[in-house]
Design a protein around this motif. Structure first.
Motif, PDB file in Angstrom:
ATOM      1  N   THR A 116       0.843  -1.187   0.000  1.00 60.62           N
ATOM      2  CA  THR A 116       0.000   0.000   0.000  1.00 60.62           C
ATOM      3  C   THR A 116       0.883   1.243   0.000  1.00 60.62           C
ATOM      4  O   THR A 116       1.998   1.230   0.539  1.00 60.62           O
ATOM      5  CB  THR A 116      -0.923   0.029   1.236  1.00 60.62           C
ATOM      6  N   LEU A 117       0.395   2.313  -0.596  1.00 65.14           N
ATOM      7  CA  LEU A 117       1.114   3.580  -0.611  1.00 65.14           C
ATOM      8  C   LEU A 117       0.728   4.463   0.571  1.00 65.14           C
ATOM      9  O   LEU A 117       1.221   5.580   0.703  1.00 65.14           O
ATOM     10  CB  LEU A 117       0.849   4.321  -1.923  1.00 65.14           C
ATOM     11  N   LYS A 118      -0.153   3.970   1.454  1.00 67.59           N
ATOM     12  CA  LYS A 118      -0.676   4.786   2.545  1.00 67.59           C
ATOM     13  C   LYS A 118       0.216   4.767   3.778  1.00 67.59           C
ATOM     14  O   LYS A 118       0.056   5.609   4.662  1.00 67.59           O
ATOM     15  CB  LYS A 118      -2.080   4.305   2.918  1.00 67.59           C
ATOM     16  N   THR A 119       1.122   3.797   3.896  1.00 72.37           N
ATOM     17  CA  THR A 119       2.009   3.722   5.052  1.00 72.37           C
ATOM     18  C   THR A 119       3.462   3.651   4.585  1.00 72.37           C
ATOM     19  O   THR A 119       3.749   3.243   3.454  1.00 72.37           O
ATOM     20  CB  THR A 119       1.703   2.486   5.912  1.00 72.37           C
ATOM     21  N   GLU A 120       4.378   4.025   5.476  1.00 72.64           N
ATOM     22  CA  GLU A 120       5.805   3.992   5.126  1.00 72.64           C
ATOM     23  C   GLU A 120       6.273   2.571   4.821  1.00 72.64           C
ATOM     24  O   GLU A 120       6.981   2.338   3.834  1.00 72.64           O
ATOM     25  CB  GLU A 120       6.637   4.567   6.278  1.00 72.64           C
ATOM     26  N   HIS A 121       5.873   1.615   5.661  1.00 75.35           N
ATOM     27  CA  HIS A 121       6.278   0.231   5.439  1.00 75.35           C
ATOM     28  C   HIS A 121       5.627  -0.345   4.186  1.00 75.35           C
ATOM     29  O   HIS A 121       6.248  -1.117   3.446  1.00 75.35           O
ATOM     30  CB  HIS A 121       5.942  -0.626   6.666  1.00 75.35           C
ATOM     31  N   GLY A 122       4.374   0.029   3.967  1.00 77.39           N
ATOM     32  CA  GLY A 122       3.690  -0.438   2.765  1.00 77.39           C
ATOM     33  C   GLY A 122       4.351   0.089   1.499  1.00 77.39           C
ATOM     34  O   GLY A 122       4.522  -0.648   0.526  1.00 77.39           O
ATOM     35  N   ARG A 123       4.730   1.381   1.532  1.00 73.92           N
ATOM     36  CA  ARG A 123       5.427   1.948   0.371  1.00 73.92           C
ATOM     37  C   ARG A 123       6.784   1.269   0.178  1.00 73.92           C
ATOM     38  O   ARG A 123       7.218   1.025  -0.955  1.00 73.92           O
ATOM     39  CB  ARG A 123       5.599   3.461   0.555  1.00 73.92           C
ATOM     40  N   GLY A 124       7.454   0.975   1.296  1.00 73.76           N
ATOM     41  CA  GLY A 124       8.735   0.283   1.199  1.00 73.76           C
ATOM     42  C   GLY A 124       8.591  -1.086   0.558  1.00 73.76           C
ATOM     43  O   GLY A 124       9.412  -1.480  -0.282  1.00 73.76           O
ATOM     44  N   ARG A 125       7.535  -1.810   0.928  1.00 78.11           N
ATOM     45  CA  ARG A 125       7.306  -3.127   0.330  1.00 78.11           C
ATOM     46  C   ARG A 125       6.921  -3.013  -1.138  1.00 78.11           C
ATOM     47  O   ARG A 125       7.269  -3.895  -1.942  1.00 78.11           O
ATOM     48  CB  ARG A 125       6.243  -3.892   1.134  1.00 78.11           C
ATOM     49  N   CYS A 126       6.232  -1.940  -1.504  1.00 80.12           N
ATOM     50  CA  CYS A 126       5.926  -1.717  -2.926  1.00 80.12           C
ATOM     51  C   CYS A 126       7.213  -1.513  -3.729  1.00 80.12           C
ATOM     52  O   CYS A 126       7.349  -2.033  -4.842  1.00 80.12           O
ATOM     53  CB  CYS A 126       5.020  -0.491  -3.090  1.00 80.12           C
ATOM     54  N   VAL A 127       8.152  -0.762  -3.152  1.00 79.03           N
ATOM     55  CA  VAL A 127       9.439  -0.559  -3.810  1.00 79.03           C
ATOM     56  C   VAL A 127      10.184  -1.876  -3.932  1.00 79.03           C
ATOM     57  O   VAL A 127      10.749  -2.210  -4.988  1.00 79.03           O
ATOM     58  CB  VAL A 127      10.280   0.477  -3.029  1.00 79.03           C
ATOM     59  N   MET A 128      10.202  -2.663  -2.848  1.00 74.60           N
ATOM     60  CA  MET A 128      10.874  -3.961  -2.875  1.00 74.60           C
ATOM     61  C   MET A 128      10.256  -4.880  -3.925  1.00 74.60           C
ATOM     62  O   MET A 128      10.963  -5.594  -4.640  1.00 74.60           O
ATOM     63  CB  MET A 128      10.805  -4.621  -1.499  1.00 74.60           C
ATOM     64  N   LEU A 129       8.932  -4.860  -4.013  1.00 70.89           N
ATOM     65  CA  LEU A 129       8.246  -5.697  -4.998  1.00 70.89           C
ATOM     66  C   LEU A 129       8.580  -5.242  -6.412  1.00 70.89           C
ATOM     67  O   LEU A 129       8.861  -6.079  -7.294  1.00 70.89           O
ATOM     68  CB  LEU A 129       6.733  -5.635  -4.771  1.00 70.89           C
ATOM     69  N   THR A 130       8.558  -3.927  -6.652  1.00 72.39           N
ATOM     70  CA  THR A 130       8.886  -3.408  -7.982  1.00 72.39           C
ATOM     71  C   THR A 130      10.306  -3.790  -8.376  1.00 72.39           C
ATOM     72  O   THR A 130      10.568  -4.228  -9.499  1.00 72.39           O
ATOM     73  CB  THR A 130       8.732  -1.879  -8.014  1.00 72.39           C
ATOM     74  N   SER A 131      11.237  -3.644  -7.431  1.00 70.12           N
ATOM     75  CA  SER A 131      12.622  -4.034  -7.687  1.00 70.12           C
ATOM     76  C   SER A 131      12.716  -5.522  -7.989  1.00 70.12           C
ATOM     77  O   SER A 131      13.436  -5.940  -8.908  1.00 70.12           O
ATOM     78  CB  SER A 131      13.496  -3.680  -6.482  1.00 70.12           C
ATOM     79  N   SER A 132      11.980  -6.320  -7.228  1.00 71.29           N
ATOM     80  CA  SER A 132      12.002  -7.771  -7.436  1.00 71.29           C
ATOM     81  C   SER A 132      11.480  -8.150  -8.815  1.00 71.29           C
ATOM     82  O   SER A 132      12.035  -9.030  -9.488  1.00 71.29           O
ATOM     83  CB  SER A 132      11.169  -8.462  -6.352  1.00 71.29           C
ATOM     84  N   VAL A 133      10.416  -7.484  -9.248  1.00 72.39           N
ATOM     85  CA  VAL A 133       9.850  -7.762 -10.570  1.00 72.39           C
ATOM     86  C   VAL A 133      10.855  -7.397 -11.665  1.00 72.39           C
ATOM     87  O   VAL A 133      11.089  -8.180 -12.596  1.00 72.39           O
ATOM     88  CB  VAL A 133       8.528  -6.986 -10.760  1.00 72.39           C
ATOM     89  N   LEU A 134      11.448  -6.213 -11.551  1.00 74.41           N
ATOM     90  CA  LEU A 134      12.423  -5.784 -12.556  1.00 74.41           C
ATOM     91  C   LEU A 134      13.643  -6.697 -12.572  1.00 74.41           C
ATOM     92  O   LEU A 134      14.168  -7.057 -13.632  1.00 74.41           O
ATOM     93  CB  LEU A 134      12.851  -4.341 -12.291  1.00 74.41           C
ATOM     94  N   MET A 135      14.091  -7.111 -11.390  1.00 77.11           N
ATOM     95  CA  MET A 135      15.231  -8.030 -11.309  1.00 77.11           C
ATOM     96  C   MET A 135      14.873  -9.395 -11.891  1.00 77.11           C
ATOM     97  O   MET A 135      15.712 -10.048 -12.524  1.00 77.11           O
ATOM     98  CB  MET A 135      15.686  -8.174  -9.857  1.00 77.11           C
ATOM     99  N   SER A 136      13.631  -9.817 -11.675  1.00 79.60           N
ATOM    100  CA  SER A 136      13.192 -11.110 -12.213  1.00 79.60           C
ATOM    101  C   SER A 136      13.185 -11.081 -13.738  1.00 79.60           C
ATOM    102  O   SER A 136      13.660 -12.014 -14.393  1.00 79.60           O
ATOM    103  CB  SER A 136      11.803 -11.449 -11.680  1.00 79.60           C
ATOM    104  N   ILE A 137      12.660  -9.999 -14.300  1.00 78.06           N
ATOM    105  CA  ILE A 137      12.655  -9.863 -15.763  1.00 78.06           C
ATOM    106  C   ILE A 137      14.087  -9.854 -16.295  1.00 78.06           C
ATOM    107  O   ILE A 137      14.426 -10.559 -17.249  1.00 78.06           O
ATOM    108  CB  ILE A 137      11.915  -8.580 -16.183  1.00 78.06           C
TER     109      ILE A 137
END
Length: 439
Positions: free
Chosen positions: A10-31
């Protein structure tokens, strides 16, 4: 439970935004992993006439560079805020590792000099990663506390697998369709340029989340702390021993499997990636079971049992050849998909289960160094065995095994050795068992 899952990304909390960044990085790294490593990386090297032994040599260069991770904490601990120095390090790593490797054959024509340049560029890329790579792990660990870690690992694995393997399947179809055309080599090279653009996006994304203070017990970092501190924590060192054993056995055949599948077995990209594409669906179906198993039995017990169950698949892989791969390789990979859900999820947290709260940069740097050392030893052992066995074959149970299948049999043995070690040291490795014994 439902509310926690909905707020995981979620973009509503600091930890949620951090996990969104981690997920985006993971997706890009996977590709990028599918576009620039594995089958396509092997194909890229084969385009320029790199043989099996030289592929093995090139593959273990990153692990030589990783020894410089000893210097990472001494460098990073001097910076109370590390966002931009980590971003610069990531940019240099991707530039050397993707763009630099792609340009080497264009700029260097002599085969022996080309091998040397590959080695230099790969070394520089992984030297940078060794110095700065642990910084992201320490930073991002704030966003995945123990309460959400298993859920995050499963969802991150599912999403990144779907997207990464999906892109690789499309890429495989394109590569197979053009395999008989003059553009076959060009498409493999083009994939690497696409990957570099995605890597630049990842650098920007990783700089976005909030950065927290880095707890430490000393005001000035000391190089020797990277060695001394981990050895003072027995549960962490035993966790690391599990990782090192598994990494060693896993890396013995890893450099050569794709070469074997492409050149000896004759498997097409689409066939390999088509089977890989099934894994995300298996992951979705079995992730509730994996969560329950981890919740009931703990990270280490699930890891150990999953490895034991996984062992026969590597023995079956050793039996795959040009005449039986359509059914045997397919069944073996599907079996690995099923067993791999619990194994991959549990093993992903092994390095964090017994990680102390303070001085984590030192512990993670030592973990990365030890893991890289064991990977290097595995890769070197595999390369030496390939060179030693050569064109000879080994006869077991009336079947003849070439060099690469022999390495797969060794990996199968490793999937028995590691669980035996875990069960022998379980009373120290498992936090709950350890606390119960103290009480």
């Amino acid at each position: 439970m439902k509310r926690r899952n909905n707020s995981l990304f979620t973009l509503k909390t600091e930890h949620g935004r951090g996990r969104c960044v981690m997920l985006t990085s993971s997706v890009l790294m996977s590709i990028n992993a599918w576009l620039t490593t594995d089958i396509f990386y092997t194909s890229f090297l084969m385009i320029y006439g790199i043989d099996l032994v030289n592929i093995g040599i090139i593959t273990f260069i990153p692990y030589i560079a990783s020894f410089f991770s000893l210097l990472g904490p001494s460098l990073l601990e001097r910076f109370p805020r590390r966002r931009w120095i980590l971003a610069l390090g990531r940019l240099l790593y991707h530039t050397f590792n993707i763009l630099g490797i792609t340009l080497v054959p264009v700029l260097v024509q002599d085969p022996s000099q080309r091998i040397l340049c590959f080695i230099v560029v790969i070394f520089l890329a992984n030297l940078v990663n060794a110095l700065f790579g642990s910084g992201y792990s320490v930073w991002h660990l704030n966003f995945i506390p123990e309460s959400v870690r298993a859920d995050y690992i499963l969802k991150q694995s599912t999403i990144s697998s779907f997207i990464g393997i999906g892109i690789s399947l499309i890429s495989g179809v394109v590569a197979d369709a053009l395999s008989a055309s003059p553009y076959a080599d060009a498409i493999i090279i083009a994939f690497r340029y696409v990957a570099y653009v995605l890597a630049l996006v990842e650098v920007v994304v990783l700089a976005l989340p909030k950065e927290y203070p880095y707890p430490r017990t000393r005001s000035r970092p000391r190089l020797r702390d990277i060695i001394i501190m981990p050895f003072s924590c027995k549960p962490f060192m035993l966790s690391l021993a599990v990782i090192m054993l598994h990494t060693f056995f896993t890396n013995i055949p890893v450099s050569f499997v794709n070469y074997y599948l492409l050149s000896d077995v004759g498997v097409q990209y689409t066939f390999i990636y088509g089977i890989n594409m099934i894994y995300p669906f298996v992951l979705i179906a079995l992730q509730p079971l994996a969560r329950r198993l981890i919740s009931r039995y703990g990270w280490f017990k699930v890891t150990a049992v999953s490895m034991l169950v996984h062992a026969p698949s590597w023995a079956a892989f050793a039996c795959v050849n040009a005449t039986n791969y359509l059914w045997l390789y397919t069944l073996m990979r599907l079996y690995q998909h099923v067993v791999g859900v619990a194994l991959n999820t549990a093993y992903a947290n092994v390095s964090y289960v017994n990680l102390p709260q303070q001085d984590q940069t030192n512990y993670i740097s030592f973990y990365q160094l030890a893991s890289s050392l064991s990977a290097f030893l595995g890769l070197m052992s595999g390369t030496m065995l390939i060179a030693w066995i050569g064109d000879s074959t080994l006869t077991l149970f009336g079947m003849r095994f070439a060099s690469v299948p022999v390495l797969l049999l060794i990996q199968s043995l490793g999937n028995v050795v590691v669980p035996v070690f875990i069960f022998r040291k379980f009373h120290i490795l498992d936090p709950q068992t350890r606390e119960a014994l103290r009480a």
